[in-house]
Design a protein around this motif. Sequence first.
Motif, PDB file in Angstrom:
ATOM      1  N   ASP A 295      -9.951   5.970  -3.066  1.00 11.01           N
ATOM      2  CA  ASP A 295      -8.521   5.930  -3.363  1.00 11.01           C
ATOM      3  C   ASP A 295      -7.986   7.276  -3.838  1.00 11.01           C
ATOM      4  O   ASP A 295      -6.862   7.357  -4.341  1.00 11.01           O
ATOM      5  CB  ASP A 295      -8.203   4.835  -4.388  1.00 11.01           C
ATOM      6  CG  ASP A 295      -8.949   4.998  -5.702  1.00 11.01           C
ATOM      7  OD1 ASP A 295      -9.820   5.894  -5.795  1.00 11.01           O
ATOM      8  OD2 ASP A 295      -8.673   4.226  -6.641  1.00 11.01           O
TER       9      ASP A 295
ATOM     10  N   THR B  44      -8.898   0.144   2.234  1.00 10.03           N
ATOM     11  CA  THR B  44      -9.701   0.927   1.289  1.00 10.03           C
ATOM     12  C   THR B  44     -10.580   0.004   0.461  1.00 10.03           C
ATOM     13  O   THR B  44     -11.748   0.314   0.194  1.00 10.03           O
ATOM     14  CB  THR B  44      -8.786   1.745   0.346  1.00 10.03           C
ATOM     15  OG1 THR B  44      -7.925   2.567   1.128  1.00 10.03           O
ATOM     16  CG2 THR B  44      -9.607   2.625  -0.587  1.00 10.03           C
TER      17      THR B  44
ATOM     18  N   HIS C 189      -6.754   8.327   3.773  1.00  8.18           N
ATOM     19  CA  HIS C 189      -5.319   8.071   3.665  1.00  8.18           C
ATOM     20  C   HIS C 189      -4.889   6.922   4.583  1.00  8.18           C
ATOM     21  O   HIS C 189      -4.153   6.034   4.173  1.00  8.18           O
ATOM     22  CB  HIS C 189      -4.551   9.355   4.025  1.00  8.18           C
ATOM     23  CG  HIS C 189      -3.073   9.211   3.942  1.00  8.18           C
ATOM     24  ND1 HIS C 189      -2.225   9.638   4.945  1.00  8.18           N
ATOM     25  CD2 HIS C 189      -2.266   8.693   2.985  1.00  8.18           C
ATOM     26  CE1 HIS C 189      -0.980   9.396   4.600  1.00  8.18           C
ATOM     27  NE2 HIS C 189      -0.973   8.816   3.425  1.00  8.18           N
TER      28      HIS C 189
ATOM     29  N   VAL D  15      -4.013   1.978  -3.054  1.00 11.42           N
ATOM     30  CA  VAL D  15      -4.149   3.340  -2.529  1.00 11.42           C
ATOM     31  C   VAL D  15      -5.464   3.402  -1.773  1.00 11.42           C
ATOM     32  O   VAL D  15      -6.523   3.141  -2.354  1.00 11.42           O
ATOM     33  CB  VAL D  15      -4.136   4.351  -3.681  1.00 11.42           C
ATOM     34  CG1 VAL D  15      -4.259   5.773  -3.164  1.00 11.42           C
ATOM     35  CG2 VAL D  15      -2.887   4.186  -4.547  1.00 11.42           C
ATOM     36  N   PHE D  16      -5.441   3.729  -0.517  1.00 10.39           N
ATOM     37  CA  PHE D  16      -4.296   4.086   0.315  1.00 10.39           C
ATOM     38  C   PHE D  16      -3.767   2.843   1.037  1.00 10.39           C
ATOM     39  O   PHE D  16      -2.590   2.554   1.042  1.00 10.39           O
ATOM     40  CB  PHE D  16      -4.706   5.161   1.319  1.00 10.39           C
ATOM     41  CG  PHE D  16      -5.049   6.469   0.655  1.00 10.39           C
ATOM     42  CD1 PHE D  16      -4.030   7.272   0.155  1.00 10.39           C
ATOM     43  CD2 PHE D  16      -6.358   6.869   0.489  1.00 10.39           C
ATOM     44  CE1 PHE D  16      -4.321   8.475  -0.455  1.00 10.39           C
ATOM     45  CE2 PHE D  16      -6.649   8.076  -0.127  1.00 10.39           C
ATOM     46  CZ  PHE D  16      -5.629   8.891  -0.597  1.00 10.39           C
ATOM     47  N   GLU D  17      -4.636   2.114   1.723  1.00  5.92           N
ATOM     48  CA  GLU D  17      -4.278   0.840   2.333  1.00  5.92           C
ATOM     49  C   GLU D  17      -5.246  -0.223   1.819  1.00  5.92           C
ATOM     50  O   GLU D  17      -6.273   0.093   1.229  1.00  5.92           O
ATOM     51  CB  GLU D  17      -4.372   0.912   3.864  1.00  5.92           C
ATOM     52  CG  GLU D  17      -3.379   1.860   4.502  1.00  5.92           C
ATOM     53  CD  GLU D  17      -3.549   1.929   6.004  1.00  5.92           C
ATOM     54  OE1 GLU D  17      -2.752   1.275   6.709  1.00  5.92           O
ATOM     55  OE2 GLU D  17      -4.460   2.624   6.479  1.00  5.92           O
TER      56      GLU D  17
ATOM     57  N   ASP E 150       2.258  10.047   0.924  1.00  4.13           N
ATOM     58  CA  ASP E 150       1.135  10.841   0.430  1.00  4.13           C
ATOM     59  C   ASP E 150       0.796  10.474  -1.001  1.00  4.13           C
ATOM     60  O   ASP E 150       1.615   9.896  -1.729  1.00  4.13           O
ATOM     61  CB  ASP E 150       1.469  12.340   0.495  1.00  4.13           C
ATOM     62  CG  ASP E 150       1.656  12.844   1.912  1.00  4.13           C
ATOM     63  OD1 ASP E 150       2.539  13.706   2.119  1.00  4.13           O
ATOM     64  OD2 ASP E 150       0.924  12.366   2.810  1.00  4.13           O
ATOM     65  N   LEU E 151      -0.400  10.868  -1.414  1.00  2.00           N
ATOM     66  CA  LEU E 151      -0.845  10.604  -2.783  1.00  2.00           C
ATOM     67  C   LEU E 151       0.094  11.234  -3.802  1.00  2.00           C
ATOM     68  O   LEU E 151       0.309  10.684  -4.879  1.00  2.00           O
ATOM     69  CB  LEU E 151      -2.273  11.132  -2.956  1.00  2.00           C
ATOM     70  CG  LEU E 151      -3.058  10.660  -4.175  1.00  2.00           C
ATOM     71  CD1 LEU E 151      -3.164   9.133  -4.201  1.00  2.00           C
ATOM     72  CD2 LEU E 151      -4.447  11.284  -4.196  1.00  2.00           C
TER      73      LEU E 151
ATOM     74  N   TYR F   7       0.302   3.993   2.078  1.00  2.00           N
ATOM     75  CA  TYR F   7       0.464   4.553   3.415  1.00  2.00           C
ATOM     76  C   TYR F   7       1.814   4.142   4.021  1.00  2.00           C
ATOM     77  O   TYR F   7       2.226   2.999   3.840  1.00  2.00           O
ATOM     78  CB  TYR F   7      -0.680   4.061   4.321  1.00  2.00           C
ATOM     79  CG  TYR F   7      -0.651   4.637   5.712  1.00  2.00           C
ATOM     80  CD1 TYR F   7      -1.172   5.893   5.970  1.00  2.00           C
ATOM     81  CD2 TYR F   7      -0.068   3.922   6.747  1.00  2.00           C
ATOM     82  CE1 TYR F   7      -1.122   6.421   7.255  1.00  2.00           C
ATOM     83  CE2 TYR F   7      -0.016   4.450   8.030  1.00  2.00           C
ATOM     84  CZ  TYR F   7      -0.541   5.692   8.267  1.00  2.00           C
ATOM     85  OH  TYR F   7      -0.484   6.221   9.533  1.00  2.00           O
TER      86      TYR F   7
ATOM     87  N   ASP G  42       0.817  -1.205   0.000  1.00  2.00           N
ATOM     88  CA  ASP G  42       0.000   0.000   0.000  1.00  2.00           C
ATOM     89  C   ASP G  42       0.855   1.262   0.000  1.00  2.00           C
ATOM     90  O   ASP G  42       2.073   1.211   0.144  1.00  2.00           O
ATOM     91  CB  ASP G  42      -1.004   0.005   1.160  1.00  2.00           C
ATOM     92  CG  ASP G  42      -0.337  -0.036   2.530  1.00  2.00           C
ATOM     93  OD1 ASP G  42       0.621   0.733   2.741  1.00  2.00           O
ATOM     94  OD2 ASP G  42      -0.781  -0.818   3.385  1.00  2.00           O
TER      95      ASP G  42
END
Length: 239
Positions: free
Chosen positions: A174, A139, A180, A134-136, A106-107, A103, A101
Motif C-alpha cells: 500500500d 492490494t 498502484h 490503497v491502492f485498490e 496518486d498516493l 486508484y 479505493d
Amino acid sequence: MKKMCIYVEGQTEQLFIEKLIQEITNKKNIAMTVKSLKGGGKNSTTEKQLIVIKDKPIDENTKYYILIVNCNTDNRVQSEINENCLSMQNSGYEKVLGIRDLYPKDLKDLPKILKYVTAKHPDLKITAKSIIAVFEIETWFLAEYRFLEKIDNKLTLPYIIKNLGFDLENDCLDQDIKYHHSAEVLNKIYQSVGRSYDKTYAKSEKIVENLDYEILYLVLKNKLKALQEFIDELDNFFS
C-alpha cells in the motif's frame, strides 16, 4: 439488534466484504441484505433505485443486521454516506461505512482525500465514513498471496518474485507505486501462466472463496493500514 450499512464501489468489494463478515462471525446470528444502486447519478436519465440482489432475512435469532450497498462506481460511495447517514441513524444504524479505493489517483492525493471521508452533520452521533483502500482492493488480495497457488499451482511466491519481480510477502503493497494499479498487477501474475484477471463476477468470486481469512484478520491487517481500519470497525461493531 445492531445494524450497520457498508457502501462499496463495485462487485469485487461487495463479494469480499460479504465473505469477510461471514468468516468473522462464523455466519451466526447475522442477517444480511445486499443491494445494487442503479440510476439517480448526476448525469443519469433514470430514477435512483436500490435493487435487492441477496437477502438473508431477520429472524428471532438475529443479533446483527448488515446492509451492503453496491454503488457500482467509486465516486458515489461518499456522497451516498453523506446523503443517507442521518436517516440511517434515525433508523437505528450504528455504523455507516464506505469502502473505496485510491486508484486512479496518486498516493500524494491521499491526505487531501482523507479530509473528506467523514460525514459531517450537527445531529450525527454515529460513525459515518469511508475507508480508502490503497491502492485498490486487489492490494488486500495480493497481500494474501497464498490464494494464487489455488488458482494455479505454478503461482508460488518464488515463481512470482523470479519471473515478475513482485515480492508479495515483503513489499509494502500500500506504499510501493508499482502496486498502484493492483488489479493490473494481479492480471500480469495471471497472464504469466496463461490466464487473465478482470473484475467479472466469476473471477472475483473465485478469489474471494480462496482467500485465507484467518491470515487476513490476524496478520495482514498489521501490514495494510486501511484493512486494519476496516477490521477494527467490524470488531467494534460485533463486540
